[in-house]
Motif scaffolding. Sequence first.
Motif, PDB file in Angstrom:
ATOM      1  N   PRO A   6     -27.606 -13.394  42.178  1.00 20.31           N
ATOM      2  CA  PRO A   6     -26.259 -13.332  42.735  1.00 20.31           C
ATOM      3  C   PRO A   6     -25.435 -14.577  42.418  1.00 20.31           C
ATOM      4  CG  PRO A   6     -27.810 -13.993  44.426  1.00 20.31           C
ATOM      5  CD  PRO A   6     -28.621 -13.768  43.171  1.00 20.31           C
ATOM      6  N   LEU A   7     -24.146 -14.376  42.310  1.00 18.59           N
ATOM      7  CA  LEU A   7     -23.174 -15.465  42.194  1.00 18.59           C
ATOM      8  C   LEU A   7     -22.145 -15.232  43.305  1.00 18.59           C
ATOM      9  CD1 LEU A   7     -22.774 -15.391  38.310  1.00 18.59           C
ATOM     10  CD2 LEU A   7     -23.877 -17.218  39.615  1.00 18.59           C
ATOM     11  N   ALA A   8     -22.605 -15.448  44.539  1.00 14.92           N
ATOM     12  CA  ALA A   8     -21.791 -15.114  45.706  1.00 14.92           C
ATOM     13  C   ALA A   8     -20.477 -15.869  45.722  1.00 14.92           C
ATOM     14  CB  ALA A   8     -22.583 -15.395  46.988  1.00 14.92           C
ATOM     15  N   GLN A   9     -20.476 -17.119  45.199  1.00 18.68           N
ATOM     16  CA  GLN A   9     -19.249 -17.917  45.226  1.00 18.68           C
ATOM     17  C   GLN A   9     -18.152 -17.335  44.346  1.00 18.68           C
ATOM     18  OE1 GLN A   9     -22.154 -18.561  43.821  1.00 18.68           O
ATOM     19  NE2 GLN A   9     -22.104 -20.349  42.461  1.00 18.68           N
ATOM     20  N   TYR A  10     -18.526 -16.398  43.462  1.00 16.61           N
ATOM     21  CA  TYR A  10     -17.532 -15.742  42.606  1.00 16.61           C
ATOM     22  C   TYR A  10     -17.506 -14.231  42.838  1.00 16.61           C
ATOM     23  CZ  TYR A  10     -18.443 -20.228  40.424  1.00 16.61           C
ATOM     24  OH  TYR A  10     -18.637 -21.572  40.211  1.00 16.61           O
ATOM     25  N   SER A  11     -18.220 -13.766  43.870  1.00 17.65           N
ATOM     26  CA  SER A  11     -18.278 -12.345  44.218  1.00 17.65           C
ATOM     27  C   SER A  11     -18.715 -11.494  43.033  1.00 17.65           C
ATOM     28  CB  SER A  11     -16.922 -11.862  44.747  1.00 17.65           C
ATOM     29  OG  SER A  11     -16.618 -12.481  45.962  1.00 17.65           O
ATOM     30  N   MET A  12     -19.761 -11.941  42.360  1.00 15.15           N
ATOM     31  CA  MET A  12     -20.285 -11.174  41.234  1.00 15.15           C
ATOM     32  C   MET A  12     -21.785 -11.413  41.103  1.00 15.15           C
ATOM     33  SD  MET A  12     -19.041 -13.433  37.905  1.00 15.15           S
ATOM     34  CE  MET A  12     -17.319 -13.470  38.375  1.00 15.15           C
ATOM     35  N   TYR A  13     -22.424 -10.558  40.346  1.00 15.31           N
ATOM     36  CA  TYR A  13     -23.830 -10.724  40.017  1.00 15.31           C
ATOM     37  C   TYR A  13     -23.967 -11.153  38.564  1.00 15.31           C
ATOM     38  CZ  TYR A  13     -25.731  -8.604  44.286  1.00 15.31           C
ATOM     39  OH  TYR A  13     -26.100  -8.345  45.582  1.00 15.31           O
ATOM     40  N   GLY A  14     -25.102 -11.769  38.252  1.00 18.54           N
ATOM     41  CA  GLY A  14     -25.417 -12.123  36.877  1.00 18.54           C
ATOM     42  C   GLY A  14     -26.201 -11.010  36.213  1.00 18.54           C
ATOM     43  N   ALA A  15     -27.408 -11.330  35.770  1.00 13.58           N
ATOM     44  CA  ALA A  15     -28.279 -10.347  35.122  1.00 13.58           C
ATOM     45  C   ALA A  15     -29.644 -10.383  35.808  1.00 13.58           C
ATOM     46  CB  ALA A  15     -28.402 -10.656  33.631  1.00 13.58           C
ATOM     47  N   LEU A  61      -5.081  -7.930  31.215  1.00  9.42           N
ATOM     48  CA  LEU A  61      -6.536  -8.029  31.302  1.00  9.42           C
ATOM     49  C   LEU A  61      -6.972  -6.964  32.290  1.00  9.42           C
ATOM     50  CD1 LEU A  61      -6.872  -9.707  34.230  1.00  9.42           C
ATOM     51  CD2 LEU A  61      -6.207 -11.595  32.765  1.00  9.42           C
ATOM     52  N   ASN A  62      -8.282  -6.732  32.404  1.00 10.22           N
ATOM     53  CA  ASN A  62      -8.678  -5.645  33.304  1.00 10.22           C
ATOM     54  C   ASN A  62      -9.682  -6.038  34.372  1.00 10.22           C
ATOM     55  OD1 ASN A  62     -10.781  -5.873  31.521  1.00 10.22           O
ATOM     56  ND2 ASN A  62     -10.778  -3.748  30.843  1.00 10.22           N
ATOM     57  N   LYS A  63     -10.585  -6.964  34.137  1.00  8.62           N
ATOM     58  CA  LYS A  63     -11.649  -7.228  35.105  1.00  8.62           C
ATOM     59  C   LYS A  63     -11.279  -8.388  36.016  1.00  8.62           C
ATOM     60  CE  LYS A  63     -15.871  -8.343  36.783  1.00  8.62           C
ATOM     61  NZ  LYS A  63     -16.203  -9.504  37.632  1.00  8.62           N
ATOM     62  N   THR A  64     -11.473  -8.187  37.300  1.00  7.25           N
ATOM     63  CA  THR A  64     -11.211  -9.244  38.273  1.00  7.25           C
ATOM     64  C   THR A  64     -12.369  -9.335  39.256  1.00  7.25           C
ATOM     65  OG1 THR A  64     -10.121  -7.810  39.884  1.00  7.25           O
ATOM     66  CG2 THR A  64      -8.736  -8.736  38.145  1.00  7.25           C
ATOM     67  N   SER A  65     -12.457 -10.452  39.940  1.00  9.50           N
ATOM     68  CA  SER A  65     -13.331 -10.576  41.106  1.00  9.50           C
ATOM     69  C   SER A  65     -12.466 -11.072  42.251  1.00  9.50           C
ATOM     70  CB  SER A  65     -14.487 -11.544  40.828  1.00  9.50           C
ATOM     71  OG  SER A  65     -14.052 -12.888  40.951  1.00  9.50           O
ATOM     72  N   ARG A  66     -13.071 -11.398  43.359  1.00 15.59           N
ATOM     73  CA  ARG A  66     -12.300 -11.858  44.515  1.00 15.59           C
ATOM     74  C   ARG A  66     -11.486 -13.098  44.193  1.00 15.59           C
ATOM     75  NH1 ARG A  66     -12.423 -11.093  50.050  1.00 15.59           N
ATOM     76  NH2 ARG A  66     -11.937 -12.892  51.352  1.00 15.59           N
ATOM     77  N   ASN A  67     -12.013 -13.981  43.321  1.00 12.70           N
ATOM     78  CA  ASN A  67     -11.315 -15.242  43.055  1.00 12.70           C
ATOM     79  C   ASN A  67     -11.253 -15.597  41.572  1.00 12.70           C
ATOM     80  OD1 ASN A  67     -13.982 -15.983  42.624  1.00 12.70           O
ATOM     81  ND2 ASN A  67     -14.174 -17.005  44.623  1.00 12.70           N
ATOM     82  N   SER A  68     -11.364 -14.589  40.717  1.00 14.10           N
ATOM     83  CA  SER A  68     -11.332 -14.878  39.276  1.00 14.10           C
ATOM     84  C   SER A  68     -10.794 -13.680  38.512  1.00 14.10           C
ATOM     85  CB  SER A  68     -12.725 -15.246  38.757  1.00 14.10           C
ATOM     86  OG  SER A  68     -13.566 -14.101  38.729  1.00 14.10           O
ATOM     87  N   VAL A  69     -10.409 -13.948  37.281  1.00 13.33           N
ATOM     88  CA  VAL A  69     -10.086 -12.877  36.329  1.00 13.33           C
ATOM     89  C   VAL A  69     -10.894 -13.139  35.071  1.00 13.33           C
ATOM     90  CG1 VAL A  69      -7.757 -12.520  37.231  1.00 13.33           C
ATOM     91  CG2 VAL A  69      -8.115 -14.123  35.342  1.00 13.33           C
ATOM     92  N   LEU A  70     -11.114 -12.091  34.310  1.00 15.20           N
ATOM     93  CA  LEU A  70     -11.883 -12.231  33.077  1.00 15.20           C
ATOM     94  C   LEU A  70     -10.950 -12.186  31.880  1.00 15.20           C
ATOM     95  CD1 LEU A  70     -14.809 -12.351  31.852  1.00 15.20           C
ATOM     96  CD2 LEU A  70     -14.548  -9.893  31.472  1.00 15.20           C
ATOM     97  N   LEU A  71     -11.014 -13.226  31.063  1.00 18.62           N
ATOM     98  CA  LEU A  71     -10.297 -13.255  29.791  1.00 18.62           C
ATOM     99  C   LEU A  71     -11.288 -12.911  28.688  1.00 18.62           C
ATOM    100  CD1 LEU A  71      -8.407 -16.650  30.229  1.00 18.62           C
ATOM    101  CD2 LEU A  71      -7.559 -14.371  30.804  1.00 18.62           C
TER     102      LEU A  71
END
Length: 908
Positions: free
Chosen positions: A426-435, A728-738
Motif C-alpha cells: 500500500p501507498l496510503a499517503q497517496y491513496s494508491m497501491y503499488g504492485a 490527463l485521465n488518472k488521479t488519486s486523492r492528492n495526485s494526478v498522473l502525467l
Amino acid sequence: MTSNSASDHSLISTSLATPALRSDNWLNVLYLARNWAEASSKTDSIKKDLSAALTKLEEIDLFFAYPGTALLARLKQWLEEDDAKAFLRLAQRISTTIVSQKYHRDVSAWNLEELEDEPVNRLPQALTHIKNKPYFEVLSVVPHAQSRWQHIQEEARGVRRPEDEFIYQTVIVGNAPDALTAILINPDISAVVLYEGFAAHAANENPLLDVFNTVIDLSASDDEILTLRLAQAIKKIRPELDIYLLSDRNIEALAGKPECHFINRIFYQMEEPLELHLSILEGIRNRYKTPFFDNLKRYAQRPIATFHALPIARGKSVFTSNWISDMGEFYGPNLFLAESSATTGGLDSLLEPTGNIKEAQALAAKAFGADHSFFVTNGTSTSNKMVLQALLAPGDIVILDRNCHKSHHYGCVLAGAQPYYVEAFPLAQYSMYGAVPLRTIKTALLKLKAQGELDRVKMVDLTNCTFDGHVYDTRRVMEECLAIKPDLVFLWDEAWFGFAHWSPLLRQRTAMGAAAVLTESLKQPAALKAWEDQQKKLGNAPDDKTLLNTRLVPDPRAVRLRVYQTNSVHKSMSALRQGSIVLVRDVDFEHVEAQFHEAVFTHASTSPNLQIIASLDVARRQMQLEGYGLVSNAVQISLEIRKQVNSHPVISRYFKVLDSSEMIPSAYRPSGITCYNSHDISWDKAAQAIKEDEFMLDPTRMTLFCGHAGFDGTTFKNILADKFNIQLNKTSRNSVLLQSNINNTRSDIALLIRVLVEIALDLDNKITENANDYKKAFRLKVRELVEDLPELPDFSRFDDRYREKPKADTLHGDIRRAFYDAYKESECEYIPLDDPEIDKRLKSGPVLVSANFVIPYPPGFPIMVPGQVITQGIVDFMRKLDVKEIHGFNKNLGLKLLKRTAGKDKKK
C-alpha cells in the motif's frame, strides 16, 4: 534543457537523450556563432569556445550521417579563416536542419553550396526522385582505414535508383564498441552491414556499453566469431534491425550455421553492391508493409456497390444529406470509402483471418517477440477476458492481483475460475497501491500446496506496469513461481507498457522480453546445474520459510513456459482508441488454440471496426521503423519534466513529481536508486537497478503530487483541462498522473511548466493577499489531503458459503456463484452507508457480504467483490471517500448485500 556538453547531465539522461542533447549543442554553436558575427572585438575567446563546442560535437556526430565530414570540414574552414558571417550561415543551416530533421526529406540539406531558392527548386535533376521518400541510415562496420570511408559512402550512393522506395545514408565505424554505441544513440539506423575483419576494441572506453555487459561478449580472436557475437549483441539491444554480413571466407558454410539465423543475408565481400543495396531496401520494405492497411487503401479506391447492412459505407448517405454532410466534411471521404461489413472481395475476417489480417498479425507477433498475436478491436478489457476464458475452467484457481483492472475480475466470473486475491504493497499517503511482492505470491502458492490444491492453480495474473507505473521483475517472478509449479500460465496485463519493447532496458521487464530471455537461459547447461545445486542446498523437504527466503530457480527439464501478454496499443502507440493486442508465447498453445479461438468468437464483435484493425497494423510498422527513437524521446521528456518540476523554485513549493523512494519501499529497491535525475546516479547503476530491483518505476509515468497546493486530484485535473487545455485521465486523492508518450514534444514540456508556474504564482498571491481565514482554510485543506488520509483496505475473505474449505488458510472463493446469487433481488438487501445497523452488524453479526463489485474512481480498484465479507476497514474507507464515481454503489440505496439465505441451496 540546454547544455554545452553531454557531461553536464547525469549519465542516464545523457545516453537516453543523445539526439536531443545533440540538437541543444548545435544550437549552442549557433548561439556562439551569432555572438562572433556581432562582436567587434575580443573574438578570440568566442572562437575558442566554438572550437571546443565543435570538438565535443564530433564525438557524437561520428555516429550520425548528417551533417557529415564535408559540411563539418567546411564549417571548420570558415572558423580557421576568420569568416564569421560564412560560419554563421552554415552553422544556422546545419543546426536548424538537425532540429527540424529536414535532412530526412530534403536532399539539398546535404549540399556544400549555399543556394537561396526554395528546396523544391534547388534539388539537382538527378536527385529529384529522392525527395519525400522515407529516410533511414545504414551502419557499416568496416576494417578499412578511415581514408577509405568516404569511398564506401560514395559507393552506397552510387547504386541508388529512381525506383527505390526509400532513401538512406551510410554511417561508418571501424570497431565493435563504436558499432554498439551507434545503434544506441542514433535512432535513424535501421540496418547494419558488417564487413568481416573490423576491430574488436575502440580507441576510447565507453561506459555506456558497460550497461549491456550481460548481452555483449566481444572477446574473440577469430574474426568470424567476433562478427557473429557483435551481430548477436546488436539483435539483443535492437532486435528490429536488419543485419547483413560481408565475408571473404567460405560463406556457404557460414550461412549454414544455426547461430547465423538472424542475419538477413550473407555476401561474398563486395562482389554484388547492387544486391546488397536491394537487400537493405527489401528488409525495410518487409517492415514497412502493412498488409491490412495497404489492402484497405486499395479497397477504398475501387468502385463498389454495397448491398450489406452498413449504409455509411461509401458515404453516399452522408455526402448527399442536407443534414449530416458536415460529418463527411469533417472526416473526409476515405473514412467512408474504407468501411464495409463484408469479409469478401479482398477483405478478411478478424474472427477467422486467412489473408491480410492473418499476415498483419504474424508481422505483429514477430515485431513484439511473440509466437502468435491476435488483434482486438474492443480494448484490452476484452483481451483479458479472452485469455482468461480460453485458459481457465470452472473450479480452476488463479493467483490474481486484487487491484488489477476490473476485466480480470469479470473474466473470473465468466470462466468460473476462483480468484486467490493477493495484495499489492500500500501507498496510503497517496491513496494508491503499488504492485504485489513476490513473497506474497509465493506464500499463496505454498499455502495452496500445503492444502493439496496446487494442481488446481492454473494461472498467475498480474498487471505490469500498474496504472501508477510500478513494473515487475517479470523474469524473476516467473522463475520462482515455476520452481513451485512448473506448468503455471502467466497473464501479464501490459496495457500501459506496450511501448517498452522498443527500449533495450525496459524490454527485459516486459512479458515477451523476459520470456525470450528465460527460454534461452533454460536451454543452457548452467540452468540445470543451478537447480541441482539448489536441491542439494535445500534438501528433500524444505519448509515454507526456507522456500520464501530462497531465490528459487526452476527445474529446466520440467518447465512448460506459457506466457500471455495483453497490450492496449492505443495507450502508448499510434493506434485508434480500443486497439489492443494479445501476444502469446506458450509452448502448449497447440493444445489450447481451439479454445482460444472459441474465446475470440465469444468476445469479438462480428462487425469489427476496420479502421482500428488498420491502425494496429500501422502502429506496428511505425514502432518497427522508428519506435526506438520515439520511445527514447518519450523517456527523455519525462526525465526533463521531473527535473524542471522538482527543481523549480516556485513550482516545487506546491508540486512534486514523486520519485522511486516515495513510490517503492526500500525493501524492494536493493540498488538504492531513489530517483532518475540525481546527478550521482550513473547510467550503469540505473541499469543495474532495472536488472535487480524487485520493482521499478516506468520512467514515462509521473505521479504529480498536488496535495500541498490544496488540490485533490480530480479538481486539479479539471483545472488543467478547463482552463489550460492540458488533458490527463488518472488521479488519486492528492495526485494526478502525467504520461509522456511518443506523441509528446519539448514544446509540451514548456507548456506544462508555464502552466504550473502560473498556478503556483496564483497560490502565492492568494496566500499573501487574503486574510488569515483564507490561510487557515488553505492549511486545513492541505492537511486533509496530505495527512488525514483513509487507510487502504485489504481484501478480507470470501464468505464461508463461497469457500470449499472454510477453515483452510487459503483465500480463494467461488466468485461466479456469488455474482449470480445477487441476480435474485429477493436474496439481496440494501443498507445505507451511514445507517447504525452497519456498525451493529460489524460488531455482533450477521456478517455483511457484498453482492457486487464496488469500485471507486479514484483509486480504481475493487474494494468489494461478490461474496466478499465487508470489514470495518472497508466501511471506514467508504465513509471517507469524497469521489463522485463509485461503480456498483448507489448512494441512495446503500450497500447491496447478500442475505444469509442466498446461495444456501446451491452446490458447487
